[in-house]
Design an enzyme around this catalytic site. Sequence first.
Site, PDB file in Angstrom:
ATOM      1  N   ASN A 352      -1.903 118.205  76.514  1.00  0.00           N
ATOM      2  CA  ASN A 352      -2.561 118.138  77.824  1.00  0.00           C
ATOM      3  C   ASN A 352      -3.881 118.911  77.836  1.00  0.00           C
ATOM      4  O   ASN A 352      -4.491 119.089  78.853  1.00  0.00           O
ATOM      5  CB  ASN A 352      -1.628 118.642  78.926  1.00  0.00           C
ATOM      6  CG  ASN A 352      -1.080 120.012  78.598  1.00  0.00           C
ATOM      7  OD1 ASN A 352      -1.747 120.790  77.912  1.00  0.00           O
ATOM      8  ND2 ASN A 352       0.108 120.319  79.049  1.00  0.00           N
ATOM      9  N   HIS A 353      -4.292 119.392  76.652  1.00  0.00           N
ATOM     10  CA  HIS A 353      -5.638 119.894  76.459  1.00  0.00           C
ATOM     11  C   HIS A 353      -6.023 121.014  77.415  1.00  0.00           C
ATOM     12  O   HIS A 353      -7.153 121.086  77.889  1.00  0.00           O
ATOM     13  CB  HIS A 353      -6.654 118.755  76.530  1.00  0.00           C
ATOM     14  CG  HIS A 353      -6.166 117.509  75.855  1.00  0.00           C
ATOM     15  ND1 HIS A 353      -5.837 117.478  74.508  1.00  0.00           N
ATOM     16  CD2 HIS A 353      -5.880 116.278  76.316  1.00  0.00           C
ATOM     17  CE1 HIS A 353      -5.402 116.277  74.192  1.00  0.00           C
ATOM     18  NE2 HIS A 353      -5.415 115.529  75.272  1.00  0.00           N
ATOM     19  N   CYS A 354      -5.082 121.886  77.720  1.00  0.00           N
ATOM     20  CA  CYS A 354      -5.370 123.080  78.513  1.00  0.00           C
ATOM     21  C   CYS A 354      -5.833 122.808  79.932  1.00  0.00           C
ATOM     22  O   CYS A 354      -6.310 123.694  80.617  1.00  0.00           O
ATOM     23  CB  CYS A 354      -6.417 123.983  77.859  1.00  0.00           C
ATOM     24  SG  CYS A 354      -5.730 124.972  76.552  1.00  0.00           S
ATOM     25  N   ALA A 355      -5.762 121.552  80.356  1.00  0.00           N
ATOM     26  CA  ALA A 355      -6.113 121.281  81.751  1.00  0.00           C
ATOM     27  C   ALA A 355      -4.810 120.903  82.427  1.00  0.00           C
ATOM     28  O   ALA A 355      -4.533 119.741  82.695  1.00  0.00           O
ATOM     29  CB  ALA A 355      -7.154 120.174  81.849  1.00  0.00           C
TER      30      ALA A 355
END
Lengths: 399, 140
Positions: A352-355
């Site tokens: 989720n790419h830190c978002a």
Amino acid sequence: MLNREDFEILNDGLIYFDNAATTMKPRCVVDSIVEYYTKYTANAHRGDYDNSLRVDKKYEGVREKVKNFINADSVKEIIFTKGSTESFNMIIFGFMSVYLKKGDEVLLTKGEHASNVLPWLNLSKKIGFNIKYIELDENYRVTLDAVKKNISDKTKVISLAHITNAIGDVRPIEEIGKLCLENDILFVLDATQSIGHLKIDVKKYNISFMGFSAHKMLGPTGVGVLYGKEEILENLVPIEYGGGMNTAFSSDGYYEIKSLPARLEAGTRNIAGVIGMGSAIDYLTSVGMDKIHNYEMELKKYLINRMKSIPNIKLYNEDNDSGVLLFNVGNYFSQDVAIYLNQFKICIRAGNHCAKMLHEVICSSNTCRVSLYLYNNKEEIDKLVDALMNQDKILDTLV
Amino acid sequence: MDSNMKRNLILDNYQNPVNRGIPKDNSYKKVNSKNESCVDNIDVAAKIVDGKIEDIKFDGDACAICTSASSVMTKELKGKTLKEAKAIIRNYQNMINELPYDEDSLGELNIYNEVYKQPSRKNCALLPMSSISKIIDSVE
Ligand SMILES: Cc1ncc(COP(=O)(O)O)c(C=O)c1O
């Protein structure tokens, strides 16, 4: 590709598509760091001998390079930090903690990186200002209308990524900067994903504060920049105290702190890192930011066209102007796909790419992400596509 | 068991997991676990009566290893006493972490005995066990 030969790490067939996480380093960046450690190691601002003076000159020279690179007014506006995360924590805990009052409003989006969300959440609990999230459109983008709709007379700050790491959308920052100017709002820009890919002009975009990390722009890890417009940065209270930032202190409790930028750089800094970052800026400048962007867009177009030939592929963000592409293959879990591609030395990011708020907006919280940079080429894309064509092999790596 | 057979069993449990879906029933204790290093996110719920796992279910969004291991775990732990369950959990954790373990107690969970070769998969395989451990700890 551009200058691929400068990146030794790519010689053995490594296909690196995770440039939104960090970038590879060209020889000159590594050399500049080695040179500092082997030829003129010394602390900065501390001595009267040749090597120390040489370090000072190099270190302060990088401040000048950064200033020119982002078109700031003065070197006083450039603070060296550990990276974006530290820059944002300084802005929020050192400045906003004094500036914001209960009832004020700060505008963010749900696509922001953790480092531009968590410090705000933490501080808002202490102070009681409100965080509002600007709605994203159906392609997860920020439109000017949506920004306008959320501005009220309570809005004090808008804090946004120029390019988001999760979606790769490029925000209309020139227009948002103008809106901020007209409405007396501070504009905080997270330039982490854009600094190595697009030309940034802090004056043209009316940026109050900005943060970025060197490691996403071909530089070393552990170093980055906090930019602040001088009259605003003057009011940022140091959160670190120690050597290098004071002019005097005594046992009766008296102390005096230095002027900008030294005031905000307590302790021995990451000198090697700063020097490496300077070398990365020289490198990017010599290739040309426009050339890099145009090349990435050409590659991205090729990537999308080729990816579309893969059965059961879902692309999430085809039409944005950055080198970031999110996709899923059939019902395969993103991490299974990433581990499968690893066999071919293809590095992509799954997750989720830190978002982490984005899953409230995007229907699939887990995606595979390809993020391109200047050293990637079409043959690498072909290899990725070939591997994904053999989908029935994805789960072969389970045992 | 050869690798091919293990892979097929893992795949089968991934594609057709058993005991998936958590009942809305207060007699079940539920724990959510997230993998800190990746994105596996699963819930495990168990109904524990008289020191015995009477029922156990899971749900969530996770990779093939994590999802299938959750499925196999529920099969192996259902009906066990807490003491038996704890022994299985410990043995399984030891297997994944390359420590001595008792193969005989693990049943179908033995299909994960090569996961240690892929370090990035270890946490995926361990996640469901950490959830049930938390549930057991909370009732003891
Ligand atoms: C948009 C964005 N902001 C901030 C950060 C944080 O950068 P760093 O981890 O270098 O401090 C990242 C890193 O992934 C990012 O992508």
